[in-house]
Design an enzyme around this catalytic site. Structure first.
Site, PDB file in Angstrom:
ATOM      1  N   ASP A 141       3.676   3.275   5.594  1.00 41.98           N
ATOM      2  CA  ASP A 141       2.266   2.936   5.427  1.00 41.98           C
ATOM      3  C   ASP A 141       2.031   1.448   5.656  1.00 41.98           C
ATOM      4  OD1 ASP A 141       3.755   2.495   2.999  1.00 41.98           O
ATOM      5  OD2 ASP A 141       1.857   2.121   1.969  1.00 41.98           O
TER       6      ASP A 141
ATOM      7  N   GLU B 239       4.073   2.991  -0.143  1.00 40.75           N
ATOM      8  CA  GLU B 239       4.732   1.878  -0.826  1.00 40.75           C
ATOM      9  C   GLU B 239       3.741   0.785  -1.182  1.00 40.75           C
ATOM     10  OE1 GLU B 239       6.744  -2.094  -1.045  1.00 40.75           O
ATOM     11  OE2 GLU B 239       5.205  -1.383   0.345  1.00 40.75           O
TER      12      GLU B 239
END
Length: 368
Positions: A77, A140
């Protein structure tokens, strides 16, 4: 053939990853790309999608062993990027002036590409001598949610965990912890023309925010540096003619050895004063690898680095979650991204650093 030609696959994979929009979610296509690349190279690959559109990848190569010598990890991400503020398309993956352009290029799709291609090359060249695990996660940036969702049964303990966050190819032995807190003030609602009949929650919380912001005497760790506190959000009120009866701010506390969750909550509560409630939203421990436990890995990744002082990062990583699930390995944060490019407008990453990083990761797999 020079190193750039040898590692052309790193650039190609990194560009493809940057062109997949994983800003704040939708990591499944990036996970599929990485999984397909590893599966095609003979790795045992597992893709887990516990939330629709959000997927983790766990891959292994080599014999079944109680502990894998090396595990690579990175997140798929990225933080958001508003194209209106950029001088180029954040999803372009363009190559310009020796750099890869786009959101996630430094943080940390270039690092993921280096790990994948280094592992594939090692497996191809020395299949009998290569044992490696790779873990790529979603979410994350918002608190290591993907790492939390990984099925523990799919993980093998490891001796060494390499996290490909942007370090400019320096070896970093850990990082601060993070504690996110919601601080809430309760008041009494009243008409805006008669504020004396109410109790303004904004005023109470704003005073607390001012005290926290003005406080500079946070503890300092000899290894990890100072603890820090940032007021990240402040929400209150419905309209001007209504005394607000609730206000909330959210704080980002970076903890250090000797100043963990309990100490941080106590100090923030003292600064807030009476009447302010505190609720932990995220609590991730810091990482502190003993330099002697990672000396060999540091030398293989960045020759000469083990002779220098240990460095520890200010940001958090998935290592906060994964170390406990991987048998408490030594952790080294090492990646080609530029630390000062993480989360910035017009993010980019050096192609030369990517080549250097991939070569170093390959050397690590061949020599450990």
């Amino acid at each position: 053939m020079d190193d750039a030609d040898t590692w052309r696959g790193v650039t190609d994979l990194a560009r493809r990853l940057v062109r997949i929009d994983t800003r704040g979610g939708r990591e499944a296509p990036a996970a599929a790309l990485v999984a397909d690349r590893l599966d095609g190279a003979g790795f045992d690959v597992r893709v887990e999608e516990p939330i629709s559109g959000r997927a983790n990848v766990v891959a292994r190569f080599g014999p079944a062993v109680p502990r894998v010598p090396v595990t690579f990890t990175g997140h798929l991400d990225t933080v958001p990027a508003d194209p209106s503020g950029w001088s180029f398309d954040p999803m372009s993956g363009e190559l310009r002036d020796g750099r890869l352009l786009g959101r996630g290029s430094s943080d940390m799709k270039a690092g993921v590409a280096c790990q994948v291609e280094a592992a594939i090359r090692a497996a191809r060249e020395s299949p009998r001598d290569t044992a490696v695990q790779l873990i790529f996660t979603f979410g994350e940036e918002t608190g290591c949610h993907g790492a939390e969702e990984i099925d523990a049964a799919s993980l093998t303990p490891t001796d060494l965990l390499i996290v490909a966050e942007p370090t400019g190819n320096r070896t970093v032995l850990g990082h601060k912890g993070v504690l996110w807190l919601a601080a809430t003030a309760r008041g009494v609602s009243a008409h805006g023309s008669r504020p004396e009949l109410g109790r303004n929650a904004i005023a109470a919380l704003a005073a607390a925010a001012s005290r926290i912001h003005a406080h500079h005497d946070w503890p300092v760790s000899a290894t990890h540096g100072p603890a820090t506190v940032n007021i990240g959000t402040f929400h209150a009120g419905e309209q001007p003619n209504l005394v607000p009866d609730r206000a909330e701010m959210r704080l980002d506390v970076r903890t250090v050895p000797g100043f963990g969750r309990d100490e941080a909550i106590a100090e923030v509560a003292r600064l807030c004063g009476d009447g302010i409630g505190l609720e932990p939203l995220l609590d991730l421990p810091g990482i502190a690898t003993d330099p002697s436990a990672a000396a060999a890995a540091r030398e293989l990744l960045a020759p000469g680095s083990s002779a220098g002082p240990a460095e520890y990062a200010t940001y958090f990583t998935d290592a906060s979650v994964l170390t406990g699930r991987l048998g408490d390995p030594a952790v080294v944060v090492y990646g080609p991204g530029d630390p000062d490019q993480a989360h910035v407008t017009d993010e980019s990453c050096s192609l030369a650093a990517m080549t250097e990083s991939a070569e170093a990761m390959h050397r690590l797999l061949r020599c450990l």
